[in-house]
Design a protein around this motif. Sequence first.
Motif, PDB file in Angstrom:
ATOM      1  N   GLY A  70      64.036  58.794  81.301  1.00  0.00           N
ATOM      2  CA  GLY A  70      65.410  58.844  80.803  1.00  0.00           C
ATOM      3  C   GLY A  70      66.224  57.586  81.048  1.00  0.00           C
ATOM      4  O   GLY A  70      66.714  56.953  80.096  1.00  0.00           O
ATOM      5  N   PRO A  71      66.405  57.165  82.306  1.00  0.00           N
ATOM      6  CA  PRO A  71      67.211  55.968  82.553  1.00  0.00           C
ATOM      7  C   PRO A  71      66.626  54.711  81.908  1.00  0.00           C
ATOM      8  O   PRO A  71      67.381  53.863  81.411  1.00  0.00           O
ATOM      9  CB  PRO A  71      67.204  55.860  84.085  1.00  0.00           C
ATOM     10  CG  PRO A  71      66.878  57.233  84.572  1.00  0.00           C
ATOM     11  CD  PRO A  71      65.957  57.811  83.555  1.00  0.00           C
ATOM     12  N   LEU A  72      65.307  54.586  81.889  1.00  0.00           N
ATOM     13  CA  LEU A  72      64.671  53.375  81.367  1.00  0.00           C
ATOM     14  C   LEU A  72      64.771  53.271  79.849  1.00  0.00           C
ATOM     15  O   LEU A  72      64.908  52.172  79.292  1.00  0.00           O
ATOM     16  CB  LEU A  72      63.209  53.328  81.806  1.00  0.00           C
ATOM     17  CG  LEU A  72      62.991  53.067  83.295  1.00  0.00           C
ATOM     18  CD1 LEU A  72      61.617  53.550  83.728  1.00  0.00           C
ATOM     19  CD2 LEU A  72      63.157  51.597  83.625  1.00  0.00           C
ATOM     20  N   LEU A  73      64.702  54.404  79.159  1.00  0.00           N
ATOM     21  CA  LEU A  73      64.768  54.374  77.696  1.00  0.00           C
ATOM     22  C   LEU A  73      66.188  54.261  77.169  1.00  0.00           C
ATOM     23  O   LEU A  73      66.392  53.848  76.023  1.00  0.00           O
ATOM     24  CB  LEU A  73      64.114  55.637  77.119  1.00  0.00           C
ATOM     25  CG  LEU A  73      62.593  55.704  77.199  1.00  0.00           C
ATOM     26  CD1 LEU A  73      62.093  57.083  76.756  1.00  0.00           C
ATOM     27  CD2 LEU A  73      61.945  54.604  76.360  1.00  0.00           C
ATOM     28  N   THR A  74      67.173  54.610  77.995  1.00  0.00           N
ATOM     29  CA  THR A  74      68.547  54.634  77.506  1.00  0.00           C
ATOM     30  C   THR A  74      69.434  53.525  78.070  1.00  0.00           C
ATOM     31  O   THR A  74      70.552  53.338  77.592  1.00  0.00           O
ATOM     32  CB  THR A  74      69.200  55.990  77.837  1.00  0.00           C
ATOM     33  OG1 THR A  74      69.183  56.201  79.252  1.00  0.00           O
ATOM     34  CG2 THR A  74      68.447  57.129  77.152  1.00  0.00           C
ATOM     35  N   GLN A 107      60.490  51.485  69.428  1.00  0.00           N
ATOM     36  CA  GLN A 107      59.190  50.833  69.489  1.00  0.00           C
ATOM     37  C   GLN A 107      58.671  50.666  70.917  1.00  0.00           C
ATOM     38  O   GLN A 107      57.607  50.081  71.130  1.00  0.00           O
ATOM     39  CB  GLN A 107      59.281  49.454  68.826  1.00  0.00           C
ATOM     40  CG  GLN A 107      59.677  49.493  67.355  1.00  0.00           C
ATOM     41  CD  GLN A 107      58.690  50.306  66.534  1.00  0.00           C
ATOM     42  OE1 GLN A 107      57.480  50.075  66.591  1.00  0.00           O
ATOM     43  NE2 GLN A 107      59.192  51.270  65.764  1.00  0.00           N
ATOM     44  N   THR A 108      59.410  51.175  71.897  1.00  0.00           N
ATOM     45  CA  THR A 108      58.978  51.069  73.291  1.00  0.00           C
ATOM     46  C   THR A 108      57.720  51.905  73.521  1.00  0.00           C
ATOM     47  O   THR A 108      57.649  53.052  73.078  1.00  0.00           O
ATOM     48  CB  THR A 108      60.089  51.557  74.243  1.00  0.00           C
ATOM     49  OG1 THR A 108      61.282  50.826  73.982  1.00  0.00           O
ATOM     50  CG2 THR A 108      59.679  51.377  75.700  1.00  0.00           C
ATOM     51  N   ASP A 135      53.588  64.605  73.818  1.00  0.00           N
ATOM     52  CA  ASP A 135      53.018  63.904  72.668  1.00  0.00           C
ATOM     53  C   ASP A 135      54.137  63.210  71.894  1.00  0.00           C
ATOM     54  O   ASP A 135      55.165  63.815  71.590  1.00  0.00           O
ATOM     55  CB  ASP A 135      52.284  64.900  71.766  1.00  0.00           C
ATOM     56  CG  ASP A 135      51.629  64.215  70.581  1.00  0.00           C
ATOM     57  OD1 ASP A 135      50.996  63.173  70.780  1.00  0.00           O
ATOM     58  OD2 ASP A 135      51.769  64.733  69.454  1.00  0.00           O
ATOM     59  N   GLY A 136      53.944  61.945  71.599  1.00  0.00           N
ATOM     60  CA  GLY A 136      54.962  61.167  70.910  1.00  0.00           C
ATOM     61  C   GLY A 136      55.843  60.374  71.854  1.00  0.00           C
ATOM     62  O   GLY A 136      56.379  59.324  71.481  1.00  0.00           O
ATOM     63  N   GLY A 142      51.509  49.844  78.128  1.00  0.00           N
ATOM     64  CA  GLY A 142      52.876  50.287  77.886  1.00  0.00           C
ATOM     65  C   GLY A 142      53.933  49.314  78.380  1.00  0.00           C
ATOM     66  O   GLY A 142      53.773  48.657  79.408  1.00  0.00           O
ATOM     67  N   ASP A 143      55.041  49.261  77.647  1.00  0.00           N
ATOM     68  CA  ASP A 143      56.214  48.498  78.106  1.00  0.00           C
ATOM     69  C   ASP A 143      56.797  49.146  79.357  1.00  0.00           C
ATOM     70  O   ASP A 143      57.326  48.457  80.231  1.00  0.00           O
ATOM     71  CB  ASP A 143      57.287  48.459  77.015  1.00  0.00           C
ATOM     72  CG  ASP A 143      56.782  47.876  75.711  1.00  0.00           C
ATOM     73  OD1 ASP A 143      56.140  46.811  75.754  1.00  0.00           O
ATOM     74  OD2 ASP A 143      57.017  48.487  74.650  1.00  0.00           O
TER      75      ASP A 143
END
Length: 308
Positions: A138-142, A30-31, A58-59, A115-116
């Motif tokens: 990458g680092p921020l989402l994981t 949901q980020t 996209d997405g 955006g978050d």
Amino acid sequence: MLPEVSGWLRRRLSSAADWPIRELLAAKGQTTVSVVLPARDERDTVGDIVRIIRRELDGLVDEVVVIDSRSRDDTALVASLAGASVYAQDEILPQLKPLDGKGEALWKSLAVTTGDLVVFSDADIRNFHPSLIFGLLGPLLTDPTIVYAKGCYDRPLNGSPNGGGRVTELVARPLINLHWPQLAGFIQPLSGEYAGRRSALERVPFLTGYGVELGLLIDLLELAGLDAFAQVDLGSREHTPQTTEALGGMAAQIMLAAWSRLRRQGKIQEGHPPAERLSQFRRGPAGHDVLCRDVTIGERPPMLTVAA
């Protein structure tokens, strides 16, 4: 280099190839993600950048926002036709007196994005590749402990694979190593490609000139600590090179940014305020002409403290 910095560099340095888009889409949940492009007279490149982000990411990216910083060309129209949401810098938070510079555009973008995670990218990049964006995510989402991801890359110039980044090597890196050695592991401390959590970005001030990147590194280090930073190798980045004269103005603003943080952190005793005009020389028909430019930088407070 400090041992703690060497250890951080081993743990926190990755490359864009380490973050396949399909894996980031799975991690996104949901980020929400905003991409911000500050632009002034960038009609030749901004449209392609917006189109590539919207098509290839996209997405993953929820909104692409261009902050038009008083362009004299049709940058705003080109960006809008390519699919970006475009805002005029001076029309955001109109109750505030307008200030100048790139940092002003970046700070004001926090008032119009949702955006978050917020990814910042320069709008003058040639041969733009989407890895400049998804690599930073990458680092921020994981990893929820990361609050800020900074890009690094090669800077081709005049046939040399790393001929760019002159202000970094001559001004920013010596200042960082002298006064903030915890930041000495950043390969491109002045890079215009970086991303952060809104929750952190809204809690620090933004310098309004070309010192914005240095100011963010110093202030976020103070806020979150070194281990909350990540660095991502984004490969190679091509942009329109600046003249040596223009780089002199940038260098002056970076030195003023460093001065402001040294003073705030009690690392320097101010015997006099720094001068904010830079005198340069340009040969003319009758000899050397003096070019004087104002290199003043301003500062915006943390966005969380500003009433809408």
